[in-house]
Write a protein that holds these residues in place. Structure first.
Motif, mmCIF file in Angstrom:
data_model
loop_
_atom_site.group_PDB
_atom_site.id
_atom_site.type_symbol
_atom_site.label_atom_id
_atom_site.label_comp_id
_atom_site.label_asym_id
_atom_site.label_seq_id
_atom_site.Cartn_x
_atom_site.Cartn_y
_atom_site.Cartn_z
ATOM 1 N N GLY A 1 0.750 -1.129 0.082
ATOM 2 C CA GLY A 1 -0.030 0.064 -0.033
ATOM 3 C C GLY A 1 1.090 1.251 0.101
ATOM 4 O O GLY A 1 0.421 2.036 -0.703
ATOM 5 N N VAL A 2 1.871 1.301 0.640
ATOM 6 C CA VAL A 2 2.807 2.220 0.918
ATOM 7 C C VAL A 2 3.516 2.603 -0.621
ATOM 8 O O VAL A 2 3.698 3.740 -1.125
ATOM 9 N N MET A 3 3.969 1.687 -1.178
ATOM 10 C CA MET A 3 4.593 1.598 -2.531
ATOM 11 C C MET A 3 3.380 1.992 -3.471
ATOM 12 O O MET A 3 3.826 2.743 -4.491
ATOM 13 N N GLY A 4 2.317 1.470 -3.376
ATOM 14 C CA GLY A 4 1.453 1.861 -4.078
ATOM 15 C C GLY A 4 1.057 3.429 -4.330
ATOM 16 O O GLY A 4 0.471 4.193 -5.273
ATOM 17 N N THR A 5 1.135 3.855 -2.856
ATOM 18 C CA THR A 5 1.153 5.587 -2.834
ATOM 19 C C THR A 5 2.171 6.312 -3.699
ATOM 20 O O THR A 5 1.885 7.317 -4.407
ATOM 21 N N VAL A 6 3.391 5.729 -3.503
ATOM 22 C CA VAL A 6 4.601 6.323 -4.376
ATOM 23 C C VAL A 6 4.237 6.164 -5.728
ATOM 24 O O VAL A 6 4.384 7.172 -6.565
ATOM 25 N N VAL A 7 4.080 4.781 -6.487
ATOM 26 C CA VAL A 7 3.536 4.810 -7.688
ATOM 27 C C VAL A 7 2.483 5.807 -8.261
ATOM 28 O O VAL A 7 2.530 6.319 -9.342
ATOM 29 N N ALA A 8 1.505 5.815 -7.438
ATOM 30 C CA ALA A 8 0.315 6.427 -7.777
ATOM 31 C C ALA A 8 0.753 8.205 -8.097
ATOM 32 O O ALA A 8 0.475 8.832 -8.950
ATOM 33 N N ALA A 9 1.816 8.527 -7.083
ATOM 34 C CA ALA A 9 2.201 9.777 -7.030
ATOM 35 C C ALA A 9 3.138 10.115 -8.249
ATOM 36 O O ALA A 9 2.839 11.342 -9.195
ATOM 37 N N ALA A 10 4.004 9.213 -8.589
ATOM 38 C CA ALA A 10 4.687 9.190 -9.904
ATOM 39 C C ALA A 10 3.759 9.257 -11.205
ATOM 40 O O ALA A 10 3.931 10.053 -11.943
ATOM 41 N N ALA A 11 2.906 8.435 -11.261
ATOM 42 C CA ALA A 11 1.641 8.272 -12.391
ATOM 43 C C ALA A 11 1.178 9.487 -12.504
ATOM 44 O O ALA A 11 0.897 10.098 -13.442
ATOM 45 N N VAL A 12 0.535 10.294 -11.440
ATOM 46 C CA VAL A 12 -0.009 11.458 -11.536
ATOM 47 C C VAL A 12 0.988 12.670 -12.133
ATOM 48 O O VAL A 12 0.587 13.503 -12.722
ATOM 49 N N ALA A 13 2.104 12.536 -11.438
ATOM 50 C CA ALA A 13 3.231 13.457 -11.897
ATOM 51 C C ALA A 13 3.400 13.150 -13.373
ATOM 52 O O ALA A 13 3.539 14.301 -14.291
ATOM 53 N N GLY A 14 3.543 12.178 -13.722
ATOM 54 C CA GLY A 14 3.402 11.799 -15.321
ATOM 55 C C GLY A 14 2.301 12.291 -16.044
ATOM 56 O O GLY A 14 2.558 13.035 -16.934
ATOM 57 N N ARG A 15 1.123 12.127 -15.553
ATOM 58 C CA ARG A 15 0.129 12.516 -16.234
ATOM 59 C C ARG A 15 -0.012 13.904 -16.139
ATOM 60 O O ARG A 15 -0.355 14.648 -17.329
ATOM 61 N N LEU A 16 0.194 14.864 -15.177
ATOM 62 C CA LEU A 16 0.133 16.226 -15.322
ATOM 63 C C LEU A 16 1.165 16.986 -16.111
ATOM 64 O O LEU A 16 1.170 18.419 -16.493
ATOM 65 N N SER A 17 2.387 16.400 -16.266
ATOM 66 C CA SER A 17 3.496 16.934 -17.204
ATOM 67 C C SER A 17 3.360 16.182 -18.695
ATOM 68 O O SER A 17 4.308 16.456 -19.265
ATOM 69 N N GLY A 18 2.652 15.732 -18.870
ATOM 70 C CA GLY A 18 2.391 14.954 -20.313
ATOM 71 C C GLY A 18 3.689 13.935 -20.190
ATOM 72 O O GLY A 18 4.339 13.819 -21.636
ATOM 73 N N GLY A 19 4.071 13.235 -19.358
ATOM 74 C CA GLY A 19 5.254 12.361 -19.261
ATOM 75 C C GLY A 19 6.469 12.991 -19.087
ATOM 76 O O GLY A 19 7.552 12.052 -19.147
ATOM 77 N N ARG A 20 6.731 14.143 -18.935
ATOM 78 C CA ARG A 20 7.958 14.794 -18.929
ATOM 79 C C ARG A 20 8.407 14.564 -17.425
ATOM 80 O O ARG A 20 9.796 14.871 -17.370
ATOM 81 N N SER A 21 7.728 14.369 -16.455
ATOM 82 C CA SER A 21 8.126 14.349 -14.988
ATOM 83 C C SER A 21 9.439 13.408 -14.833
ATOM 84 O O SER A 21 9.200 12.154 -15.319
ATOM 85 N N GLY A 22 10.606 13.829 -14.379
ATOM 86 C CA GLY A 22 11.646 13.146 -14.086
ATOM 87 C C GLY A 22 11.171 11.767 -12.996
ATOM 88 O O GLY A 22 11.634 10.809 -13.007
#
Length: 184
Positions: free
Chosen positions: A72-93
């Protein structure tokens, strides 16, 4: 922005798809890790005597509740990364490193399966889902012009980030479950 590659980046299937692919992969791990370890640690201990004994003791005592909390904790990290990717059009490091780490961590599962000469937790969805999704998503990112050619440093950062997130997730889970048990 739709799901096709555009000058602005990539769509939700590429970015939020990371979370979906991770969830399916980790459902396999949730379903298999505790029982697999219980059944296999004695044999693994005999086959791999150079592995330090504390590692085997810890593996043999894997707490299913703690493991679930770590997922669940890792899921939170992955969700944050996926959202960062979505908001940046995939550009998020952060997103790109998470995608790279997700793809590379398959090597751990596949190496484990090769070492034990059998199926291990995560080894089924790694070649069937993790590898194809990662290659597809990276291809879409490259096609949209938001992913530069992969350098060895990128691979090291992605794998290090995945390893650090895993260690942190298990540490956080241990604290959360311990606190919850003390409170009850």
């Amino acid at each position: 922005m739709g799901d096709s590659s555009t000058a602005e980046g990539v769509g939700a299937a590429v970015t939020l798809g990371l979370l979906a692919a991770w969830a399916v992969h980790d459902l396999e791990e949730l379903a298999t890790v505790p029982g697999w370890l219980r059944r296999n640690v004695p044999e693994l201990r005999r086959r791999f005597p150079l592995v330090p004994e504390p590692v085997w003791r810890r593996a043999g005592r894997t707490d299913p509740v703690e493991f679930t909390a770590a997922v669940g904790v890792m899921g939170t990290v992955v969700a944050a990364a996926a959202v960062a990717g979505r908001l940046s059009g995939g550009r998020s490091g952060f997103y790109q490193s998470a995608l790279t780490g997700f793809g590379l961590h398959r090597l751990v599962h596949m190496a484990q399966a090769a070492a034990v000469r059998g199926c291990t937790p995560g080894s089924v969805t790694s070649p069937l889902l993790v590898v194809p999704f990662t290659l597809w998503a990276r291809g879409r990112l490259r096609g949209a012009g938001v992913l530069r050619p992969t350098r060895p440093r990128d691979l090291a950062v992605g794998l290090a980030a995945a390893g650090a997130a895993t260690v942190a997730a298990h540490g956080m889970a241990r604290r959360l479950v311990g606190a919850a048990r003390r409170a009850s």
